[in-house]
Enzyme design. Structure first.
Site, PDB file in Angstrom:
ATOM      1  N   ARG A  23       0.833  -1.213   0.000  1.00 38.61           N
ATOM      2  CA  ARG A  23       0.000   0.000   0.000  1.00 38.61           C
ATOM      3  C   ARG A  23       0.865   1.260   0.000  1.00 38.61           C
ATOM      4  NH1 ARG A  23      -2.130   1.238   6.096  1.00 38.61           N
ATOM      5  NH2 ARG A  23      -0.546   0.077   7.220  1.00 38.61           N
ATOM      6  N   SER A  50      -5.081   5.319   5.363  1.00 40.91           N
ATOM      7  CA  SER A  50      -4.727   3.902   5.389  1.00 40.91           C
ATOM      8  C   SER A  50      -4.418   3.343   4.003  1.00 40.91           C
ATOM      9  CB  SER A  50      -5.868   3.085   6.010  1.00 40.91           C
ATOM     10  OG  SER A  50      -6.107   3.513   7.331  1.00 40.91           O
ATOM     11  N   GLU A  71     -19.101   3.156  -0.316  1.00 41.64           N
ATOM     12  CA  GLU A  71     -18.341   2.457  -1.349  1.00 41.64           C
ATOM     13  C   GLU A  71     -19.125   2.303  -2.648  1.00 41.64           C
ATOM     14  OE1 GLU A  71     -18.938   1.379   1.748  1.00 41.64           O
ATOM     15  OE2 GLU A  71     -16.987   1.856   2.649  1.00 41.64           O
ATOM     16  N   PHE A  96     -14.556  -4.067   1.666  1.00 44.43           N
ATOM     17  CA  PHE A  96     -15.637  -3.109   1.408  1.00 44.43           C
ATOM     18  C   PHE A  96     -15.733  -2.794  -0.092  1.00 44.43           C
ATOM     19  CE2 PHE A  96     -13.937  -1.727   5.701  1.00 44.43           C
ATOM     20  CZ  PHE A  96     -14.708  -2.643   6.378  1.00 44.43           C
ATOM     21  N   HIS A 122      -5.454  -3.593   2.433  1.00 43.45           N
ATOM     22  CA  HIS A 122      -5.944  -4.410   3.539  1.00 43.45           C
ATOM     23  C   HIS A 122      -6.605  -5.701   3.059  1.00 43.45           C
ATOM     24  CE1 HIS A 122      -4.996  -0.623   5.358  1.00 43.45           C
ATOM     25  NE2 HIS A 122      -5.178  -1.090   6.569  1.00 43.45           N
ATOM     26  N   ASP A 130      -7.519  -5.977  13.575  1.00 42.76           N
ATOM     27  CA  ASP A 130      -8.908  -5.568  13.326  1.00 42.76           C
ATOM     28  C   ASP A 130      -9.859  -6.757  13.203  1.00 42.76           C
ATOM     29  OD1 ASP A 130      -8.540  -2.893  13.535  1.00 42.76           O
ATOM     30  OD2 ASP A 130      -8.598  -2.459  11.394  1.00 42.76           O
ATOM     31  N   ARG A 180      -1.584  -4.672   3.991  1.00 43.63           N
ATOM     32  CA  ARG A 180      -1.334  -3.675   5.029  1.00 43.63           C
ATOM     33  C   ARG A 180       0.091  -3.775   5.567  1.00 43.63           C
ATOM     34  NH1 ARG A 180      -1.882  -4.194  10.819  1.00 43.63           N
ATOM     35  NH2 ARG A 180      -1.888  -2.124  11.747  1.00 43.63           N
TER      36      ARG A 180
END
Lengths: 325, 275
Positions: A23, A50, A71, A96, A122, A130, A180
């Site tokens: 990322r 993020s 989204e 998402f 992610h 998470d 991530r």
């Protein structure tokens, strides 16, 4: 064993060569692309810090659209921007992006074959603490099933940068899955990513590991471990899951045993794609290392990889088991 | 012959009649399709293509054109009729609606038919797309406008309200939404299935300029489209009160004609009524 073995022998261990999360590489590549091309626009759904789209946002505020936590609307807006000739990159977390907005991606992006790049971060279990709600283990399956969609999972920062540039020059919807956590640089300095092409580190005589994303690193380590036991296991990085590099898979089948390795459900991802191809073109023994039809959970990335059977040891054990060693 | 817009209300009414006739004919030949919602939006879409929008039927990709997004994609026969009458393609093609190998798909496909901006059919998605186009046009410094037709039942989709927030947040005054407020959806009255009223207050609450009209009074439609263009700093929604099946007395206000085509007998009676 040839020279190539030594090339990759040092890459699965030792000090990281510029270890970076894919990322982070995306954020940099996007910023550079934005400087070169004025048609690039970026959308995010309240996760720009993020997903690393924030540096683009700061450099080109007029070409960055924060869509808030929506989204489906983000995907539709990206579609509209592409219809005016813009090159939209739309980013949020993988689950998402692909899950919440799946039907928008199907109906609007793919059916109309729009030039929108979905770059999600992610992906996979290494999201870590998470937990299951945020760990996309089904995203590749969801995207791979869509007509017109291209699906890419880069293995390191170097490959990510090249992927971002390559998809900017390709017209059509693309899904890129990033991670991530930090990964070491694995690809050789002279590596050139090409859409739909695998990178064969080495073809093994006893088995071949076809891996994508962070599992390429695990595959290289597994190969080294197996080599110490006199087993020649090859490693193939398969960044483009769709369209699959069929030639590379068929060549890998020469060893008679293929192990796929992916940070994703064993249903519908790289392992499935390889099995689908081989079952029709060249039936070959395949074992899939991946998440076994389960949800994730909280934990440190390395703990989760162990609990979910995604380590180099799991790959090596799979091969040892199949070879009755 | 080049295409010319008109502000002659009598002419526009005649065009709307022609559009209704083509809708009924193609649906009868097809044997299936969405009659009610195609007829209810006929005056609105006729006004867009023959009165308001800058467009070139012989150059559908003209960069500076105004855009029309049919978010309620099931009204495809309406879009096809208008496109054919405007000269985008031969009228003879209309009788291929829903047939194998026809570019006139059951719901509009942009890759198969020139003049269709984007494929629609799954409800709730057109406004987001319209927002993206409106943003892109502004980035390019073009004063082209975007028109998006929504159904009232479609307002039950959550994405519409995500998008309504976006249009307002980004002050998309080059966007005009028209709601074909015919009060009916497949399972019955919207008010019974899932209440969407008060429509005006909802859009006002989302920061939109709201114009309320009779969606079958041509002069009200043209007037509202002009007023929408003059509104600056925020998007406009025209809430057009319409009648499902409008123009054919025995289809009007009947939910069962949402997704049913006329029979040959019904067509003959309908054409006689429309005159």
């Amino acid at each position: 064993m040839g020279e190539r073995v030594h090339d990759i022998a040092g890459q699965g261990k030792g000090p990281d060569r510029k270890a970076a999360a894919t990322r982070d590489a995306y954020g940099k590549a996007l910023l550079e692309l934005g400087k070169k091309r004025s048609d690039v626009v970026v959308l995010d759904a309240d996760l720009s810090n993020s997903t690393k789209t924030r540096s683009f946002a700061h450099a080109f505020p007029e070409r960055f659209f924060n869509m808030g936590i929506s989204e489906q609307d983000m995907v539709g807006t990206a579609a509209g921007l592409s219809l005016t000739g813009k090159l939209p990159f739309a980013s949020t977390f993988a689950i998402f992006e692909t899950g919440r907005a799946w039907e928008q991606i199907r109906q609007t992006l793919c059916y109309s074959r729009l030039n929108v790049k979905l770059v999600a971060t992610h992906g996979g279990i290494t999201v870590g603490e998470d937990g299951a709600s945020h760990q996309a283990l089904e995203d590749i399956a969801l995207m791979r099933v869509l007509p017109e969609m291209t699906v890419i999972v880069p293995a390191d920062g170097l490959e990510t940068e090249q992927v971002i540039n390559a998809i900017a020059d390709y017209h059509g919807p693309v899904y890129v899955r990033l991670g991530r956590s930090k990964v070491p640089v694995l690809m050789p300095d002279d590596y050139l990513f090409r859409l739909g092409r695998a990178h064969i580190f080495h073809l093994g005589k006893d088995a071949n590991i076809i891996a994508s994303g962070i599992m390429v690193n695990e595959a290289i380590t597994a190969r080294n471990v197996l080599g110490e036991r006199g087993i020649d296991a090859g490693v193939i990085n398969m960044p483009t899951i769709k369209p699959l590099d069929e030639d590379a898979v068929l060549r890998a089948a020469d060893s008679g045993l293929i192990v796929t390795a992916e940070e994703h459900s064993v249903i519908g991802g790289l392992g499935s794609a390889v099995c689908e191809l081989l079952s029709e073109k060249r039936p070959t023994r395949v074992r899939r290392v991946g998440v076994k039809d389960r949800f994730g959970r909280s934990g440190k990335p390395e703990e989760l990889m162990r609990v979910y059977g995604l380590t180099s040891g799991d790959i090596a054990d799979t091969i040892l088991g199949e070879l009755n060693r | 012959m080049s295409f010319v817009l008109s502000n002659d209300i009598a002419y526009l009414k005649q065009r709307a009649r022609d559009v209704r006739i083509e809708i009924l004919k193609m649906l009868t030949v097809a044997g299936s399709g969405h009659t009610g919602g195609s007829l209810s939006g006929a005056d609105i879409v006729t006004a867009l293509y023959f009165f308001k929008m800058r467009h070139k039927p012989d150059a559908p990709d003209w960069r500076e054109r105004d855009r029309f997004i049919l978010s309620k994609g099931h009204a495809a026969p309406l879009l096809y009729a208008v496109l054919a009458l405007a000269g985008y393609f031969d009228k003879g093609l209309l009788t291929t609606l829903r047939k194998i190998d026809s570019p006139l798909q059951g719901h509009p496909s942009s890759r198969m038919l020139k003049g269709v901006e984007v494929s629609t059919g799954s409800l709730g998605q057109g406004l987001s797309i319209s927002n993206g186009i409106a943003l892109g046009l502004k980035l390019d410094g073009l004063d082209s406008r975007v028109y998006c037709l929504l159904g009232d039942g479609e307002l039950q989709e959550g994405q519409i309200w995500e998008a309504a927030m976006t249009s307002s947040h980004y002050r998309l005054d080059n966007l005009c939404v028209i709601i074909d407020n015919n009060g009916l959806q497949i399972d019955g009255f919207c008010d019974d299935v899932m209440k969407v009223e008060p429509i005006d207050d909802k859009w006002k609450g989302f920061g939109w300029n709201v114009i309320d009209i009779d969606g079958h009074a041509m002069s009200q439609v043209t007037d509202a489209l002009n007023r929408a263009e003059n509104e600056k700093g925020r998007p406009t929604v025209i809430v057009a009160r319409t009648v499902k099946g409008k123009g054919v007395s025995f289809f009007e206000g009947r939910a069962e004609y949402h997704g049913m085509a006329p029979t040959s007998d019904e067509l003959a009676r309908a054409l006689k009524e429309i005159g």
